[in-house]
Design an enzyme around this catalytic site. Sequence first.
Site, PDB file in Angstrom:
ATOM      1  N   ASP A   1      49.252 -24.289 -39.225  1.00  0.00           N
ATOM      2  CA  ASP A   1      48.852 -24.109 -37.827  1.00  0.00           C
ATOM      3  C   ASP A   1      47.753 -25.100 -37.453  1.00  0.00           C
ATOM      4  OD1 ASP A   1      47.522 -23.057 -35.446  1.00  0.00           O
ATOM      5  OD2 ASP A   1      48.671 -21.224 -35.774  1.00  0.00           O
TER       6      ASP A   1
ATOM      7  N   HIS B   1      51.737 -24.117 -34.978  1.00  0.00           N
ATOM      8  CA  HIS B   1      51.172 -23.049 -34.155  1.00  0.00           C
ATOM      9  C   HIS B   1      52.266 -22.339 -33.348  1.00  0.00           C
ATOM     10  CE1 HIS B   1      48.124 -20.778 -32.156  1.00  0.00           C
ATOM     11  NE2 HIS B   1      48.436 -21.239 -30.965  1.00  0.00           N
TER      12      HIS B   1
ATOM     13  N   SER C   1      49.367 -16.369 -30.440  1.00  0.00           N
ATOM     14  CA  SER C   1      48.139 -17.106 -30.143  1.00  0.00           C
ATOM     15  C   SER C   1      47.234 -16.248 -29.245  1.00  0.00           C
ATOM     16  CB  SER C   1      48.496 -18.445 -29.483  1.00  0.00           C
ATOM     17  OG  SER C   1      47.361 -19.267 -29.402  1.00  0.00           O
TER      18      SER C   1
END
Length: 545
Positions: free
Chosen positions: A407, A447, A188
């Site tokens: 995600d 995610h 991320s």
Amino acid sequence: MSPKWLVFLITVPVAMAAYGNSTFEQTCLAFKPQSYVFNSTLNILEYVPAGTNLPLTGNDPTCSRTNQTAVNNLCRIGLTIPTSNQSSLIYEQWLPEVWSGRFLATGNGGTDGCIKYEELAYGAQYGFSSTASNNGHNGSSGATFLNNPDVVTDYAWRSLHTLTQAGKTLTDAFYGQQHNRSYYIGCSGGGRQGIKSAEMFPDGEFDGIVAGSPGVDFNHLYAWRGRFLTVTGAVNSTNFITADKWTGLIHNEVLKQCDGIDGVMDGIITDPDLCHFDPSPIACSSNSSTPASNSSDCLTPAQVDIVNTIFSPYYYPNGTFIYPGANPGSELMAVTGLYSGLPFTYSQEWFRYVVLSDPTWDPHTYNLSDTILAEDLNPYNVRTYPSDLSAFRDSGSKMISYHGRQDQQITSFNTERFYQHLQDGMNATSAELDTFWRFFRIPGMFHCANGPGAWVFGETGGASAAGIPFEPSRNVLAAVVAWVENGTAPDTITGTKFVNDTVALGVDYMREHCRYPLRSTYIGGDPKAVESWVCLDPATNSTSA
Ligand code: CA
């Protein structure tokens, strides 16, 4: 221990530090890390025996990490390292007693300043001298960005660079010999940090990088995420779509239209590129007796528009692309985030404290002029959208990226877009990108972790990663090590799904994840058997791109 794992350990250099006549504990406690890092202040120096559950009392409570178990014997160092007259890092390093000769830096996430202790423990467990920092500010909030360009600089690139320089110096000093190789792992915001390093410090800052679900094209990502509130409307606004409606009515229709495209109805949309979701079958009929609003079993015309907008790319009015649409399937998790009808904290903070320098800015007023401002400002080139990584390639370094296809925070379509961006910028074929950067798409992963797919492949520390062997075919960190040190590039990475995501309950199934642009393709047989799926190039139906 599998034979494969043994072979991997044997074929890589394993350096054993010599501690002279001292024990490891004595060596640890006699070390003076602050003497090696300019202007640094010692906060922590302690010997941590294997199995210790460390209370993280000094850690900001918003980081939601209260304790961390150390897997093996290690020396723990904590420093404060200034990065300017008005900014500094909180720095941690976990130096294992049994050292592989490798150095590892770990990243952060979102706009946060949180050390990922689970990654420190993970790296140390596998023999890496492991480092982390608070990214230049403490806690999950970015409030300290306000009117402090140095804190923003730390966030954009300097924290990782500073911690890496310090970490390498301290590793070499502590063990009394130079580290062999340097690695990075992050997801991320941490994925963005890894790609930033490849862009800015291509000449060997890291020999190997794992950059997961990367937040690249940062300014546009933060604008895209800031916009959701204006698309969904606030909670209880006239056409707000409730969580129940997203995860029931809409998700069921998404699965109805998209799940079976891969040939198996299993709740996993293997390739959402093939799924062009159309909400019209669940639109309220014009002669419906049910009220046009507040009905749980259909979408009003305005709600159909909201769904279409969310799953469509975002453009400037002149047609210039801003960011791709959300992944169908993201709705399961996004109902507590981007689709919640509440401000998305990371975007709210970035606009308040960096772009607009206005802590009272109301995220409900977000509009395109804010996007333009963010992109024009691009502080310290936080954008992170290189069109050329040839310097990184030429240094011999390697990078692996992955992205969960369900995600809910960064659409996986954007990493495909970044792949194309690099191909265009470098005039490179997939085979040419494959020589230094490989991108794996992970069906059914949310995610950075979790989801119905085979999402455990060593992308992050913790209980799940501990359930798989540290070998290149199963663990992405081991894969990048094997690529750097043995020249063995990963063609696939096999993910594991544990029953109820619980290691103790055993393996539910495993699946080979394919490197882009190859597509995981069902060829018949038990869908949970690895051999029932192959990686095919959709353009040629062959097993190579
Ligand atoms: Ca499926």
